[in-house]
Design a protein around this motif. Sequence first.
Motif, PDB file in Angstrom:
ATOM      1  N   MET A   1      70.101 -32.350  88.353  1.00  0.00           N
ATOM      2  CA  MET A   1      70.838 -32.440  87.015  1.00  0.00           C
ATOM      3  C   MET A   1      71.400 -33.927  86.723  1.00  0.00           C
ATOM      4  SD  MET A   1      73.539 -29.212  87.449  1.00  0.00           S
ATOM      5  CE  MET A   1      74.105 -29.492  85.593  1.00  0.00           C
ATOM      6  N   ASP A   2      71.531 -34.162  85.744  1.00  0.00           N
ATOM      7  CA  ASP A   2      71.848 -35.401  85.047  1.00  0.00           C
ATOM      8  C   ASP A   2      73.314 -35.353  84.552  1.00  0.00           C
ATOM      9  OD1 ASP A   2      69.278 -36.625  85.400  1.00  0.00           O
ATOM     10  OD2 ASP A   2      68.605 -36.112  83.293  1.00  0.00           O
ATOM     11  N   PHE A   3      73.902 -36.428  84.790  1.00  0.00           N
ATOM     12  CA  PHE A   3      75.376 -36.381  84.404  1.00  0.00           C
ATOM     13  C   PHE A   3      75.737 -37.959  83.936  1.00  0.00           C
ATOM     14  CE2 PHE A   3      79.950 -36.099  86.095  1.00  0.00           C
ATOM     15  CZ  PHE A   3      80.287 -35.210  85.218  1.00  0.00           C
ATOM     16  N   CYS A   4      76.490 -37.961  82.724  1.00  0.00           N
ATOM     17  CA  CYS A   4      76.992 -39.276  82.130  1.00  0.00           C
ATOM     18  C   CYS A   4      78.275 -38.984  81.293  1.00  0.00           C
ATOM     19  CB  CYS A   4      75.611 -39.503  81.488  1.00  0.00           C
ATOM     20  SG  CYS A   4      76.173 -41.060  80.386  1.00  0.00           S
ATOM     21  N   SER A   5      79.082 -40.033  81.243  1.00  0.00           N
ATOM     22  CA  SER A   5      80.100 -40.202  80.446  1.00  0.00           C
ATOM     23  C   SER A   5      79.788 -40.825  79.196  1.00  0.00           C
ATOM     24  CB  SER A   5      81.470 -40.670  81.145  1.00  0.00           C
ATOM     25  OG  SER A   5      82.631 -40.913  80.101  1.00  0.00           O
ATOM     26  N   ILE A   6      79.810 -39.982  78.027  1.00  0.00           N
ATOM     27  CA  ILE A   6      79.777 -40.793  76.755  1.00  0.00           C
ATOM     28  C   ILE A   6      80.801 -41.512  76.278  1.00  0.00           C
ATOM     29  CG2 ILE A   6      79.241 -40.478  74.273  1.00  0.00           C
ATOM     30  CD1 ILE A   6      76.898 -39.697  76.003  1.00  0.00           C
ATOM     31  N   ALA A   7      81.977 -41.183  76.487  1.00  0.00           N
ATOM     32  CA  ALA A   7      83.345 -41.704  76.417  1.00  0.00           C
ATOM     33  C   ALA A   7      84.325 -40.854  76.941  1.00  0.00           C
ATOM     34  CB  ALA A   7      83.645 -41.717  74.662  1.00  0.00           C
ATOM     35  N   SER A   8      85.354 -41.815  77.491  1.00  0.00           N
ATOM     36  CA  SER A   8      86.517 -41.052  78.266  1.00  0.00           C
ATOM     37  C   SER A   8      87.848 -41.824  78.268  1.00  0.00           C
ATOM     38  CB  SER A   8      86.059 -40.950  79.780  1.00  0.00           C
ATOM     39  OG  SER A   8      86.710 -40.272  80.559  1.00  0.00           O
ATOM     40  N   ASN A  13      87.056 -38.060  74.330  1.00  0.00           N
ATOM     41  CA  ASN A  13      86.280 -37.840  75.442  1.00  0.00           C
ATOM     42  C   ASN A  13      85.027 -36.826  75.267  1.00  0.00           C
ATOM     43  OD1 ASN A  13      88.399 -38.323  77.768  1.00  0.00           O
ATOM     44  ND2 ASN A  13      89.415 -37.429  76.006  1.00  0.00           N
ATOM     45  N   CYS A  14      83.869 -37.266  75.909  1.00  0.00           N
ATOM     46  CA  CYS A  14      82.656 -36.590  75.668  1.00  0.00           C
ATOM     47  C   CYS A  14      81.814 -36.885  76.813  1.00  0.00           C
ATOM     48  CB  CYS A  14      81.994 -37.064  74.302  1.00  0.00           C
ATOM     49  SG  CYS A  14      80.406 -36.255  74.145  1.00  0.00           S
ATOM     50  N   THR A  15      81.368 -35.792  77.428  1.00  0.00           N
ATOM     51  CA  THR A  15      80.426 -35.897  78.706  1.00  0.00           C
ATOM     52  C   THR A  15      79.252 -35.150  78.376  1.00  0.00           C
ATOM     53  OG1 THR A  15      82.551 -35.708  79.990  1.00  0.00           O
ATOM     54  CG2 THR A  15      80.448 -35.523  81.363  1.00  0.00           C
ATOM     55  N   GLU A  36      76.089 -39.755  69.017  1.00  0.00           N
ATOM     56  CA  GLU A  36      74.659 -39.718  68.640  1.00  0.00           C
ATOM     57  C   GLU A  36      73.994 -41.281  69.182  1.00  0.00           C
ATOM     58  OE1 GLU A  36      74.275 -37.368  64.314  1.00  0.00           O
ATOM     59  OE2 GLU A  36      74.785 -39.694  64.625  1.00  0.00           O
ATOM     60  N   LYS A  37      74.698 -42.190  69.148  1.00  0.00           N
ATOM     61  CA  LYS A  37      74.358 -43.398  69.789  1.00  0.00           C
ATOM     62  C   LYS A  37      74.483 -43.595  71.228  1.00  0.00           C
ATOM     63  CE  LYS A  37      76.070 -48.332  69.671  1.00  0.00           C
ATOM     64  NZ  LYS A  37      76.859 -49.321  69.014  1.00  0.00           N
ATOM     65  N   GLY A  38      75.494 -42.779  71.936  1.00  0.00           N
ATOM     66  CA  GLY A  38      75.598 -42.608  73.357  1.00  0.00           C
ATOM     67  C   GLY A  38      74.245 -42.012  73.867  1.00  0.00           C
ATOM     68  N   LEU A  39      74.122 -40.608  73.211  1.00  0.00           N
ATOM     69  CA  LEU A  39      72.931 -39.997  73.556  1.00  0.00           C
ATOM     70  C   LEU A  39      71.795 -41.055  73.665  1.00  0.00           C
ATOM     71  CD1 LEU A  39      73.647 -36.621  72.242  1.00  0.00           C
ATOM     72  CD2 LEU A  39      73.856 -36.952  74.449  1.00  0.00           C
ATOM     73  N   LYS A  40      71.567 -41.598  72.402  1.00  0.00           N
ATOM     74  CA  LYS A  40      70.321 -42.470  72.270  1.00  0.00           C
ATOM     75  C   LYS A  40      69.983 -43.518  73.356  1.00  0.00           C
ATOM     76  CE  LYS A  40      67.687 -45.255  68.964  1.00  0.00           C
ATOM     77  NZ  LYS A  40      67.868 -45.910  67.614  1.00  0.00           N
ATOM     78  N   SER A  41      71.361 -43.926  73.958  1.00  0.00           N
ATOM     79  CA  SER A  41      71.526 -45.102  75.118  1.00  0.00           C
ATOM     80  C   SER A  41      71.029 -44.411  76.188  1.00  0.00           C
ATOM     81  CB  SER A  41      72.891 -45.619  75.097  1.00  0.00           C
ATOM     82  OG  SER A  41      73.560 -44.488  75.682  1.00  0.00           O
ATOM     83  N   GLU A 258      82.528 -47.211  76.325  1.00  0.00           N
ATOM     84  CA  GLU A 258      81.068 -47.433  77.006  1.00  0.00           C
ATOM     85  C   GLU A 258      80.519 -46.234  77.637  1.00  0.00           C
ATOM     86  OE1 GLU A 258      80.859 -51.069  78.789  1.00  0.00           O
ATOM     87  OE2 GLU A 258      82.144 -52.169  77.378  1.00  0.00           O
ATOM     88  N   VAL A 259      79.255 -45.914  77.471  1.00  0.00           N
ATOM     89  CA  VAL A 259      78.329 -45.044  78.059  1.00  0.00           C
ATOM     90  C   VAL A 259      78.447 -45.436  79.589  1.00  0.00           C
ATOM     91  CG1 VAL A 259      76.347 -43.679  78.241  1.00  0.00           C
ATOM     92  CG2 VAL A 259      77.290 -44.408  76.132  1.00  0.00           C
ATOM     93  N   SER A 260      78.635 -44.546  80.470  1.00  0.00           N
ATOM     94  CA  SER A 260      78.283 -44.711  81.868  1.00  0.00           C
ATOM     95  C   SER A 260      76.858 -44.750  82.219  1.00  0.00           C
ATOM     96  CB  SER A 260      79.473 -43.719  82.798  1.00  0.00           C
ATOM     97  OG  SER A 260      78.568 -42.613  82.667  1.00  0.00           O
TER      98      SER A 260
END
Length: 265
Positions: A1-8, A13-15, A36-41, A258-260
């Motif tokens: 599984m992948d795991f990432c914080s988009i914003a916190s 907040n978005c994970t 959208e920008k975070g997912l693209k990164s 910032e995206v983790s």
Amino acid sequence: MDFCSIASGSSGNCTYTGTDHTALLVDAGVSARQIEKGLKSIDRAATDIDGILVTHEHSDHIKGLGVLSRRYGIPIYGTKGTLNAIANCSSLGTIDAGLYREIHVDEDFQVGDVTVHPFEIPHDAAQPSAYRISHEETSVAVVTDLGVFSDYIIENMKDLDAVLLEANHDIRMLQAGPYPYYLKQRILGTHGHLSNENAGRLLCRVLHDNLKHIFLGHLSKENNYDALAYETVCMEVTMGENPYKASDFQIRVAERSEVSQLVTV
């Protein structure tokens, strides 16, 4: 599984978490554009998202929900209380009722090849829940917005491979800060937010050899800062009644805007 914080953080907040076949967001508390920008990164797209798991209806968890769900037809998962509160939130605009998926705490449900286990958290919202997300033998969780932790919370956080855990405030900064008295009492109360110290104490109860990644999240902009949260939690882990030291684990702070790092477990 992948795991990432988009914003916190206290402002949004978005994970992201997912497998090769299923992609989920936990909350959408920043703008759709930022998500959208975070997912693209991380080489993902909003069109890939199979569902948004909403913990509760406060604005820092649903700000981008209306735009995102309408634009891409993404199902919204939440408890009855949470979905009712979202439906009555005029700032989100009209959301097609067909996108709502009512869930129940302590009852597993499937999204693609992922099993989601929602569990109750003590917070001053309509019917809040945290989420444990599993695929085969792997589990991750997002656990924020809880005033206190209990044996029930601990049980739901056992044997995780990765976790985003709230470390919202430093108690002394909060007490000496500019917030009005009623707000300080709300944050410090049993339905408020976890302090750095209590985040560390909770972490001590769920540590195990295979917990690979720990993100400290939902930091208050006014009553905390990254280094303080990190050092306090690490001290609690190292000095606590457990066989581990903080250096045994990958502990990092999930940034506000910032995206983790995208981690795979």
